[in-house]
Enzyme design. Structure first.
Site, mmCIF file in Angstrom:
data_model
loop_
_atom_site.group_PDB
_atom_site.id
_atom_site.type_symbol
_atom_site.label_atom_id
_atom_site.label_comp_id
_atom_site.label_asym_id
_atom_site.label_seq_id
_atom_site.Cartn_x
_atom_site.Cartn_y
_atom_site.Cartn_z
ATOM 1 C CB SER A 130 -1.000 0.207 1.482
ATOM 2 O OG SER A 130 -1.669 0.895 1.024
ATOM 3 C CG HIS A 131 0.327 3.360 3.246
ATOM 4 N ND1 HIS A 131 -0.372 2.215 3.313
ATOM 5 C CD2 HIS A 131 1.187 3.667 4.632
ATOM 6 C CE1 HIS A 131 -0.742 2.236 5.180
ATOM 7 N NE2 HIS A 131 0.469 3.330 5.885
ATOM 8 C CE LYS A 152 -5.559 -6.189 0.054
ATOM 9 N NZ LYS A 152 -6.667 -5.157 0.732
ATOM 10 C CG ASP A 159 -2.509 3.465 -1.274
ATOM 11 O OD1 ASP A 159 -4.170 4.034 -1.780
ATOM 12 O OD2 ASP A 159 -2.860 2.648 -0.413
ATOM 13 C CG ASP A 192 -3.012 -0.566 -2.194
ATOM 14 O OD1 ASP A 192 -3.204 0.719 -1.835
ATOM 15 O OD2 ASP A 192 -3.363 -1.543 -1.815
ATOM 16 C CG ASP A 245 -6.456 0.736 -0.414
ATOM 17 O OD1 ASP A 245 -5.222 1.346 -0.781
ATOM 18 O OD2 ASP A 245 -6.486 0.005 -0.270
ATOM 19 N NE ARG A 246 -4.284 4.200 3.320
ATOM 20 C CZ ARG A 246 -3.408 4.560 4.332
ATOM 21 N NH1 ARG A 246 -2.996 5.939 4.962
ATOM 22 N NH2 ARG A 246 -3.455 3.461 5.319
ATOM 23 C CB SER A 300 -5.704 5.795 7.758
ATOM 24 O OG SER A 300 -6.868 4.674 7.025
ATOM 25 C CE LYS A 357 -7.399 2.137 2.503
ATOM 26 N NZ LYS A 357 -7.108 0.581 3.297
HETATM 27 C C1 VG1 Z 1 -3.806 1.591 8.292
HETATM 28 C C2 VG1 Z 1 -4.644 2.401 8.851
HETATM 29 C C3 VG1 Z 1 -6.246 2.337 8.260
HETATM 30 C C4 VG1 Z 1 -6.323 1.562 6.871
HETATM 31 C C5 VG1 Z 1 -4.793 0.593 6.369
HETATM 32 C C6 VG1 Z 1 -5.026 -0.773 5.664
HETATM 33 O O1 VG1 Z 1 -3.213 0.744 9.484
HETATM 34 O O2 VG1 Z 1 -4.957 3.132 9.283
HETATM 35 O O3 VG1 Z 1 -7.521 2.534 7.565
HETATM 36 O O4 VG1 Z 1 -6.943 0.619 6.781
HETATM 37 O O5 VG1 Z 1 -3.715 1.082 6.999
HETATM 38 O O6 VG1 Z 1 -4.707 0.495 4.361
HETATM 39 P P1 VG1 Z 1 -2.863 0.592 10.842
HETATM 40 O O7 VG1 Z 1 -2.961 -0.307 11.208
HETATM 41 O O8 VG1 Z 1 -0.990 1.376 10.024
HETATM 42 O O9 VG1 Z 1 -3.154 2.146 11.775
HETATM 43 V V1 VG1 Z 1 -3.596 0.370 2.865
HETATM 44 O O10 VG1 Z 1 -4.394 1.666 1.793
HETATM 45 O O11 VG1 Z 1 -1.980 0.653 4.189
HETATM 46 O O12 VG1 Z 1 -3.971 -0.746 2.388
HETATM 47 CO CO CO Z 2 -3.619 2.035 0.381
#
Ligand code: VG1
Ligand code: CO
Length: 555
Positions: free
Chosen positions: A113-114, A126, A281, A283, A285-286, A369, A380
């Protein structure tokens, strides 16, 4: 096709976090590391012979190698077909879309992801189930359990004449009894978007000179954004920036917030700024939503999307309900109350929304987030949120800022901020969380002793707890989801440890207060939350225990 059973020994650290297993690329490159985890997934899900799987990732470093391995393992584990995005690429929402559209057994998404990418960056994997959503906790826990006892994995040898499976040409090829179908990564997703939003109205708005800038951050959304904004909606080509996906995201953090998407932020806050800005981001989804010289918090964005859903083609039939993660502000709750629909509060992570959507209890979901989405898929969805905003803007013909300010005037403003302390020693982070738990008793009211909740200036503690959630659909319980300190006026501080980081610990502090008075709505969030920030630092002893004077990232 030669199938080999390879003897292996377990790794002890393959516990999926908030969103899959995320580790450094070097960790995934250890012999058997990836294979062990993939076999643990296959052993857990026990797909029937001939089942269909979706496979794709955000294109980060190690994506292609991992896909080659997973395809050979899928063939050896009896899958009948794997749908792979061209080049091994599928954004997370597109993967969810494809799983649902072709009714596959499930899917494997490769993404951190990010998190930064590249040889020294992060990689992740995943599993998503047949509804298109992240596997629920009972499955991720079973995968983890399997990873702790694994003794062998199954893998097909690549044929001597074709050691690499072709990923760049659309169409089918064979791997033993299994078909590998390379599919267009964008078209199914773009089609779904077109069915939900009024593309004609958005196209007309853009043709009238409404200017947009979308920052793909050299991550997966570049090709999706080009197809949708430029080809289908007629925006000028330079409306999409950093549109070429790179395996290391150009060295950046592909995280759409005010800190990491600063290039876009400077454009939207500069002279001659466009009317609308957005970013996504790694992938896809954000999303981050910006107006000219204006930032929309993700919590407000969810609330505004909900309040305006009746203006948007795909949502005109009304919303069943809204769900938000616990740390997300209660702005959406106010809209739900006004609409007379339920609002659910879930733990952090999209996997908790799936049951509610499958049961028809909610239509919209969101997280603070920068995550927003709906029941069109089970992830998302960054570009979906951007299109939702564009559709609202086309329908209302007002600026982003005016829409947000009108929303606050009607519902009040849930002033909100999150402070992240990244990469702190795990011991220090755990120490802070333990201290907070120990303080519950002194902070809370004790009627037996005739004592009210602790007082901090004009704020008084009403309740503190560690959030736990009982899923209303399947009754499963998730505990330890974040320490909440809630004050009598509704303000709150939440402390939580991240479940997506790969180095040390990341402590997140979520701050929220409610401001009904329009004459205070112009205040900067940090200013408006200064008292709460001070209380958070005081009761957590964070500075003393971590040696950090200020957060790494403020959103
Ligand atoms: C973070 C965010 C959470 C989100 C998750 C995956 O998790 O806070 O809201 O669902 O990332 O998003 P954490 O446990 O680091 O707070 V992504 O776009 O990284 O798949
Ligand atoms: Co993401």
């Amino acid at each position: 096709m030669q199938v080999r059973m390879v003897a292996t020994t377990p790794f002890t650290d393959q516990k999926p976090g908030t969103s899959g297993l995320r580790k450094r690329v070097q960790a995934f490159r250890q012999p058997h590391y990836l294979e062990n985890f993939v076999q643990s997934i296959f052993d857990t899900i026990a797909a029937p012979p001939g089942a269909v799987l979706v496979l794709g990732g955000d294109g980060r470093y190690y994506n292609r190698e991992a896909i080659q391995v997973i395809l050979r393992m899928a063939a050896a584990n009896g899958f009948g077909r794997v749908l792979v995005g061209r080049g091994g690429i599928l954004s997370t929402p597109a993967a969810s879309c494809v799983i649902r559209k072709y009714q596959t057994y499930g899917g494997i998404i490769l993404s951190a992801s990010h998190n930064p990418g590249g040889p020294d960056g992060d990689f992740g994997i995943k599993y998503n189930t047949a509804n298109g959503g992240p596997a629920p906790e009972k499955i991720t826990e079973a995968i983890y359990a399997a990873s702790k006892t694994i003794a062998q994995y199954r893998i097909a040898d690549a044929p001597d004449d074709a050691p690499e499976i072709e990923l760049d040409v659309l169409g089918d090829s064979r791997l033993g009894d299994m078909t590998v179908s390379v599919i267009d990564q964008v078209s199914d997703y773009a089609e779904l978007m077109e069915s939900l939003f009024d593309f004609a109205a958005i196209r007309a708005m853009l043709a009238q000179g409404f200017r947009i800038k979308f920052d793909a951050m050299h991550a997966v959304t570049g090709p999706y954004a080009r197809e949708i904004f430029v080809n289908r909606l007629g925006a000028p080509a330079d409306s999409v920036m950093n549109a070429t996906p790179l395996p290391d995201f150009g060295g950046g953090h592909p995280d759409p917030n005010l800190t990491y998407a600063h290039e876009l932020v400077e454009i939207l806050y500069g002279d001659n700024a466009p009317d609308f800005g957005a970013a996504s981001d790694g992938d896809g989804d954000r999303n981050m939503i910006l107006g000219r010289h204006f930032f929309v918090t993700p919590s407000d964005s969810l609330a505004i999307i909900a309040a305006n859903a009746h203006r948007v083609t795909g949502y005109q039939q009304g919303l069943a309900g809204i769900a938000r993660s616990m740390p997300t502000s209660a702005a959406a709750d106010r809209v739900a109350a006004a609409l007379g629909i339920p609002c659910y509060e879930t733990p952090t992570g999209w996997k908790f929304f799936g049951n509610l959507m499958d049961a028809g209890k909610v239509t919209l979901c969101g997280e603070e987030s920068f995550g927003t989405g709906s029941d069109h898929i089970r992830e998302k969805d960054g570009l979906w949120a951007v299109l939702f905003w564009l559709n609202i803007l086309a329908a209302r013909q007002q600026s982003v800022e005016d829409i947000v300010r009108e929303h606050w005037a009607r519902f009040g403003r849930n002033v909100y901020s999150r402070h992240d302390y990244e990469g702190i020693p795990s011991d220090a982070a755990n120490g802070v969380m333990k201290l907070l738990h120990e303080r519950f008793a002194e902070l809370q009211a004790c009627p037996e002793q005739g004592r009210g909740g602790a007082q901090f200036g004009r704020l008084q503690v009403k309740l503190c707890d560690d959030f736990s959630y009982a899923d209303p659909v399947d009754g499963s319980i998730s505990t330890g989801q974040g320490v909440r300190i809630i004050f009598t006026d509704g303000s709150r501080i939440v402390f939580r440890l991240s479940g997506t980081g790969t180095e040390g610990a990341t402590l997140r502090i979520y701050l929220e207060s409610y401001e009904p008075d329009v004459s205070n709505h112009h205040l900067d969030a940090q200013q408006a939350l200064a008292t709460l920030i001070g209380i958070a630092l005081e009761i957590s002893e964070l500075r003393k225990r971590t040696g950090r004077e200020r957060p790494t990232v403020i959103t």
